[in-house]
Motif scaffolding. Structure first.
Motif, PDB file in Angstrom:
ATOM      1  N   ARG A  38       0.834  -1.199   0.000  1.00 49.09           N
ATOM      2  CA  ARG A  38       0.000   0.000   0.000  1.00 49.09           C
ATOM      3  C   ARG A  38       0.872   1.252   0.000  1.00 49.09           C
ATOM      4  NH1 ARG A  38      -1.672  -2.749   4.181  1.00 49.09           N
ATOM      5  NH2 ARG A  38      -1.057  -1.066   5.573  1.00 49.09           N
ATOM      6  N   LYS A  39       0.558   2.163  -0.925  1.00 47.38           N
ATOM      7  CA  LYS A  39       1.298   3.418  -1.028  1.00 47.38           C
ATOM      8  C   LYS A  39       0.381   4.610  -0.831  1.00 47.38           C
ATOM      9  CE  LYS A  39       4.855   1.403  -3.984  1.00 47.38           C
ATOM     10  NZ  LYS A  39       5.558   1.442  -5.296  1.00 47.38           N
ATOM     11  N   ILE A  40      -0.712   4.364  -0.123  1.00 50.08           N
ATOM     12  CA  ILE A  40      -1.604   5.449   0.265  1.00 50.08           C
ATOM     13  C   ILE A  40      -1.674   5.456   1.789  1.00 50.08           C
ATOM     14  CG2 ILE A  40      -2.949   5.416  -1.854  1.00 50.08           C
ATOM     15  CD1 ILE A  40      -5.063   3.764  -0.428  1.00 50.08           C
ATOM     16  N   PRO A  41      -1.929   6.604   2.388  1.00 53.08           N
ATOM     17  CA  PRO A  41      -1.936   6.670   3.858  1.00 53.08           C
ATOM     18  C   PRO A  41      -3.151   5.968   4.437  1.00 53.08           C
ATOM     19  CG  PRO A  41      -2.568   8.785   2.913  1.00 53.08           C
ATOM     20  CD  PRO A  41      -2.137   7.930   1.770  1.00 53.08           C
ATOM     21  N   VAL A  42      -3.001   5.487   5.670  1.00 51.85           N
ATOM     22  CA  VAL A  42      -4.154   4.963   6.390  1.00 51.85           C
ATOM     23  C   VAL A  42      -5.000   6.132   6.881  1.00 51.85           C
ATOM     24  CG1 VAL A  42      -3.003   2.846   7.084  1.00 51.85           C
ATOM     25  CG2 VAL A  42      -2.867   4.851   8.568  1.00 51.85           C
ATOM     26  N   TYR A  43      -6.259   5.842   7.137  1.00 53.76           N
ATOM     27  CA  TYR A  43      -7.178   6.863   7.619  1.00 53.76           C
ATOM     28  C   TYR A  43      -7.390   6.664   9.114  1.00 53.76           C
ATOM     29  CZ  TYR A  43     -11.385   9.667   8.230  1.00 53.76           C
ATOM     30  OH  TYR A  43     -12.290  10.600   8.661  1.00 53.76           O
ATOM     31  N   GLU A  44      -7.066   7.680   9.871  1.00 53.08           N
ATOM     32  CA  GLU A  44      -7.250   7.641  11.319  1.00 53.08           C
ATOM     33  C   GLU A  44      -8.602   8.264  11.647  1.00 53.08           C
ATOM     34  OE1 GLU A  44      -5.234   6.051  13.119  1.00 53.08           O
ATOM     35  OE2 GLU A  44      -3.267   6.062  12.131  1.00 53.08           O
ATOM     36  N   MET A  45      -9.567   7.442  12.030  1.00 55.74           N
ATOM     37  CA  MET A  45     -10.918   7.936  12.274  1.00 55.74           C
ATOM     38  C   MET A  45     -11.034   8.689  13.585  1.00 55.74           C
ATOM     39  SD  MET A  45     -14.553   5.951  12.038  1.00 55.74           S
ATOM     40  CE  MET A  45     -14.680   6.333  10.280  1.00 55.74           C
ATOM     41  N   VAL A  46     -10.240   8.273  14.584  1.00 55.52           N
ATOM     42  CA  VAL A  46     -10.302   8.910  15.896  1.00 55.52           C
ATOM     43  C   VAL A  46      -8.887   9.292  16.320  1.00 55.52           C
ATOM     44  CG1 VAL A  46     -12.380   7.644  16.562  1.00 55.52           C
ATOM     45  CG2 VAL A  46     -10.121   6.709  17.123  1.00 55.52           C
ATOM     46  N   PRO A  47      -8.742  10.237  17.256  1.00 52.35           N
ATOM     47  CA  PRO A  47      -7.403  10.625  17.705  1.00 52.35           C
ATOM     48  C   PRO A  47      -6.755   9.532  18.546  1.00 52.35           C
ATOM     49  CG  PRO A  47      -9.090  11.769  18.962  1.00 52.35           C
ATOM     50  CD  PRO A  47      -9.797  11.060  17.857  1.00 52.35           C
ATOM     51  N   ASP A  48      -5.446   9.670  18.742  1.00 52.35           N
ATOM     52  CA  ASP A  48      -4.694   8.680  19.508  1.00 52.35           C
ATOM     53  C   ASP A  48      -5.268   8.491  20.910  1.00 52.35           C
ATOM     54  OD1 ASP A  48      -3.038   8.366  17.341  1.00 52.35           O
ATOM     55  OD2 ASP A  48      -1.409   9.596  18.163  1.00 52.35           O
ATOM     56  N   GLU A  49      -5.801   9.563  21.483  1.00 50.16           N
ATOM     57  CA  GLU A  49      -6.349   9.466  22.835  1.00 50.16           C
ATOM     58  C   GLU A  49      -7.531   8.504  22.896  1.00 50.16           C
ATOM     59  OE1 GLU A  49      -4.279  13.337  22.283  1.00 50.16           O
ATOM     60  OE2 GLU A  49      -5.820  12.224  21.158  1.00 50.16           O
ATOM     61  N   ALA A  50      -8.339   8.488  21.847  1.00 54.63           N
ATOM     62  CA  ALA A  50      -9.478   7.573  21.811  1.00 54.63           C
ATOM     63  C   ALA A  50      -9.019   6.127  21.662  1.00 54.63           C
ATOM     64  CB  ALA A  50     -10.414   7.952  20.668  1.00 54.63           C
ATOM     65  N   VAL A  51      -7.983   5.907  20.846  1.00 55.42           N
ATOM     66  CA  VAL A  51      -7.423   4.562  20.698  1.00 55.42           C
ATOM     67  C   VAL A  51      -6.871   4.085  22.041  1.00 55.42           C
ATOM     68  CG1 VAL A  51      -5.682   3.167  19.520  1.00 55.42           C
ATOM     69  CG2 VAL A  51      -6.910   4.949  18.267  1.00 55.42           C
ATOM     70  N   GLU A  52      -6.184   4.976  22.739  1.00 58.92           N
ATOM     71  CA  GLU A  52      -5.621   4.620  24.044  1.00 58.92           C
ATOM     72  C   GLU A  52      -6.726   4.301  25.052  1.00 58.92           C
ATOM     73  OE1 GLU A  52      -2.727   3.821  26.927  1.00 58.92           O
ATOM     74  OE2 GLU A  52      -2.576   4.017  24.744  1.00 58.92           O
ATOM     75  N   LEU A  53      -7.827   5.026  25.003  1.00 57.24           N
ATOM     76  CA  LEU A  53      -8.948   4.755  25.902  1.00 57.24           C
ATOM     77  C   LEU A  53      -9.494   3.347  25.675  1.00 57.24           C
ATOM     78  CD1 LEU A  53     -11.149   5.649  27.938  1.00 57.24           C
ATOM     79  CD2 LEU A  53     -12.431   6.547  25.971  1.00 57.24           C
ATOM     80  N   ILE A  54      -9.695   2.969  24.403  1.00 59.76           N
ATOM     81  CA  ILE A  54     -10.191   1.622  24.103  1.00 59.76           C
ATOM     82  C   ILE A  54      -9.182   0.580  24.572  1.00 59.76           C
ATOM     83  CG2 ILE A  54     -10.802   0.037  22.238  1.00 59.76           C
ATOM     84  CD1 ILE A  54     -11.828   2.499  20.685  1.00 59.76           C
ATOM     85  N   HIS A  55      -7.917   0.817  24.306  1.00 61.13           N
ATOM     86  CA  HIS A  55      -6.855  -0.102  24.730  1.00 61.13           C
ATOM     87  C   HIS A  55      -6.893  -0.325  26.239  1.00 61.13           C
ATOM     88  CE1 HIS A  55      -2.846  -1.699  25.496  1.00 61.13           C
ATOM     89  NE2 HIS A  55      -2.541  -0.623  26.188  1.00 61.13           N
ATOM     90  N   GLN A  56      -6.955   0.732  26.998  1.00 63.51           N
ATOM     91  CA  GLN A  56      -6.945   0.601  28.459  1.00 63.51           C
ATOM     92  C   GLN A  56      -8.188  -0.130  28.960  1.00 63.51           C
ATOM     93  OE1 GLN A  56      -4.464   1.184  30.445  1.00 63.51           O
ATOM     94  NE2 GLN A  56      -3.135   2.174  28.910  1.00 63.51           N
ATOM     95  N   GLU A  57      -9.326   0.138  28.351  1.00 65.05           N
ATOM     96  CA  GLU A  57     -10.553  -0.557  28.762  1.00 65.05           C
ATOM     97  C   GLU A  57     -10.474  -2.044  28.438  1.00 65.05           C
ATOM     98  OE1 GLU A  57     -13.163   0.428  30.574  1.00 65.05           O
ATOM     99  OE2 GLU A  57     -12.036   2.288  30.870  1.00 65.05           O
ATOM    100  N   SER A  58      -9.864  -2.388  27.305  1.00 62.64           N
ATOM    101  CA  SER A  58      -9.698  -3.802  26.962  1.00 62.64           C
ATOM    102  C   SER A  58      -8.823  -4.509  27.989  1.00 62.64           C
ATOM    103  CB  SER A  58      -9.076  -3.940  25.566  1.00 62.64           C
ATOM    104  OG  SER A  58      -9.901  -3.391  24.573  1.00 62.64           O
ATOM    105  N   LEU A  59      -7.744  -3.861  28.400  1.00 65.80           N
ATOM    106  CA  LEU A  59      -6.876  -4.454  29.415  1.00 65.80           C
ATOM    107  C   LEU A  59      -7.625  -4.639  30.731  1.00 65.80           C
ATOM    108  CD1 LEU A  59      -3.468  -2.602  28.815  1.00 65.80           C
ATOM    109  CD2 LEU A  59      -4.365  -4.670  27.735  1.00 65.80           C
ATOM    110  N   SER A  60      -8.455  -3.671  31.064  1.00 68.10           N
ATOM    111  CA  SER A  60      -9.238  -3.778  32.303  1.00 68.10           C
ATOM    112  C   SER A  60     -10.237  -4.934  32.228  1.00 68.10           C
ATOM    113  CB  SER A  60      -9.979  -2.461  32.573  1.00 68.10           C
ATOM    114  OG  SER A  60      -9.063  -1.411  32.831  1.00 68.10           O
TER     115      SER A  60
END
Length: 516
Positions: A38-60
């Motif tokens: 792939r030579k096109i950029p990925v699309y980030e739908m949400v900011p890094d903070e939202a990804v981190e929130l989901i990550h932390q909740e999954s760990l919990s």
């Protein structure tokens, strides 16, 4: 990148020359494209903070609620690793979880029996893989019926012939006339015989997984398949939060052979998850990470695929839906999480709810494939044939999906600038009021400059009518029929072919004719 039509490689056992060229010109390209980079950029739908929130909740979730591992050996391995184990419930400390997940390589090579067909999985690489598991087919006469071994063989042949498919999958449709205890032998044999691309394994029992590895060993060599990835297998967590004994048995066979598994919760969002796209992702992420971590207890450093199958349910009927906006949005979130963990990841491309290869199927397919490409998926499964929420594999849908994949391959490959200077020179050569059809630049690039599908119709109304006024579904079935007529088998070595036949005969003699 130039249009992939000029990158088609010829199978090693196929003679060069005019026949191959004529097939390409008739719209039936042979061979296969290399791994899509792939030579096109990925699309980030949400900011890094939202990804981190989901990550932390999954760990919990995994620390506080835990996940069921319904297998004695799995429980013993988790206990030895230091997890909090109560009966079959495993609560995993986040530090232990992430330590295990970090052992998975970010990229790996998936080896084919024809080395020209081997592909890279992970990073900026993507591969397209046809569907899996349909009990029904919509056949060349547009009838819906149970699948047969002949149908399965046909779909493996079409997979081999489709240049933008990088794998032949395995259970594209179920050969329903073969007894279930023996069915896996014929599925794997067909995948190995009728195509020389990578394939997928069987996970419905420990013994069937072992038979798959034995058959792979006959083709590739027993020593080779102990360490080198040659197939991918799918294991599903039963959402919510259960890894059952059947899936864990398959994991143990494949991971210990260094064969990659897709660790993919099967989530019907709103039924087996909360009725929230973001909430569903937090749960599915926890389930997938638990599966990924377990594979590293079996063989640290083994290649694995973080995965998901997430569809919403119709809240009026409970029926699963295909190409919905929420399904696409959840893909973007899973892609962001996969990049956070540096894990190769799988999603689905053309999985739809439509019963026919119609406008609904096209809308659903575009919604999901666009998300799969822009979310950076590495293993894009269900990329050909899927109808009716996976209950049916359609010949027309298969052929039209394969044609569309050529377009997606070009789309994701980015805009090439390698001939820009020559294109500018052509403008100066033609000047005002001329045309470009006879310029040297056009003559050199007319076959590769633009995506030119053969099933889609761009003729005038009058020409379309003269040619039979055929709809897209009809043209797709004709394309599939023509491809099958031109199929030439990529022959196995005679000794290997006999070895597979002998193995199947011995195993069929030992296996029952029905499930007890």
């Amino acid at each position: 990148m130039n249009a992939p039509a000029v990158e088609v490689t010829e199978p090693a056992n196929r003679r060069a020359g005019g026949r191959l060229g004529r097939k390409v010109l008739r719209g039936i390209p042979m061979g296969s494209f290399p791994t899509l980079v792939r030579k096109i950029p990925v699309y980030e739908m949400v900011p890094d903070e939202a990804v981190e929130l989901i990550h932390q909740e999954s760990l919990s979730i995994l620390e506080e609620v835990g996940c069921e591992f319904r297998d004695d050996e799995a429980i013993a391995l988790w206990r030895a690793a230091g997890a909090d184990v109560s009966d079959t419930r495993v609560r995993i400390d986040r530090a232990l979880l992430m330590e295990l997940v970090s052992k998975v390589p970010s990229e790996f090579t998936l080896n084919a029996r024809n080395p020209q067909r081997s592909v890279r999985v992970g990073g900026n690489n993507s591969i397209f893989v046809p569907m899996y598991g349909a009990p029904y087919v919509r056949d060349l006469d547009n009838n819906r019926r149970y699948g047969t071994l002949a149908d399965l063989q046909n779909f493996h042949k079409l997979s081999y012939m489709a240049p933008a498919l990088h794998s032949s999958s395995s259970v594209i449709c179920e050969p329903m006339e073969i007894a279930v205890p023996k069915r896996h032998l014929h599925i794997i044999h067909s995948a190995l015989k009728h195509s020389d691309k990578p394939f997928m394994g069987i996970v419905t029992s420990k013994e069937r997984a072992e038979d798959t590895m034995a058959m792979a060993g006959i083709v590739f060599g027993e020593d080779y398949v102990r360490d080198n990835p040659v197939l991918v297998s799918i294991t599903n967590c039963n959402s919510p939060l259960v890894w059952d004994a059947t899936m864990l048995d398959a994991m143990k066979v494949y991971a210990r052979h260094n064969q990659p598994l897709i660790l993919a919760p099967f989530a019907l969002c709103g039924a087996s998850t909360s009725a929230s796209a973001v909430g569903a992702v937090a749960q599915v992420n926890a389930e997938a990470l638990a599966g990924v971590a377990f594979t590293q207890l079996l063989r640290p450093g083994s290649p694995q695929l973080y995965g998901q199958f997430m569809v919403t349910v119709d809240m009026k009927t409970g029926a699963p839906m295909g190409g919905t906006p929420e399904a696409a949005q959840m893909m973007y979130l899973m892609g962001a999480l996969a990049r956070k963990y540096r894990l190769p990841w799988r999603t689905s491309g053309f999985h739809v709810g439509s019963k026919l290869n119609d406008a609904q199927a096209g809308y659903e397919s575009n919604m999901l494939m666009h998300a799969a490409i822009l979310s950076g998926a590495n293993y894009i499964w269900h990329s050909a044939g899927w109808l009716e929420a996976g209950l049916t594999c359609g010949y027309s849908k298969f052929a039209t999906d394969c044609e569309q994949l050529v377009g997606w391959y070009k789309y994701a490959g980015g805009l090439p600038f390698d001939d820009f200077k020559e294109a500018m020179a052509a403008i100066r050569e033609v000047g005002p009021q001329g045309h470009f059809l006879g310029t040297q630049h056009t003559l050199e690039h007319f076959e590769s400059a633009f995506f030119m599908p053969s099933i889609m119709d761009f003729n005038s109304f009058e020409q379309w009518k003269v040619e039979g006024a055929k709809d897209h579904d009809t043209r797709g079935r004709e394309k599939a029929r023509n491809m099958l007529a031109d199929y030439e088998e990529p022959k196995l070595d005679e000794g290997i072919a006999e070895g597979l036949t002998d193995f199947i005969a011995r195993r069929e003699e030992a296996l029952p004719n029905s499930v007890s």
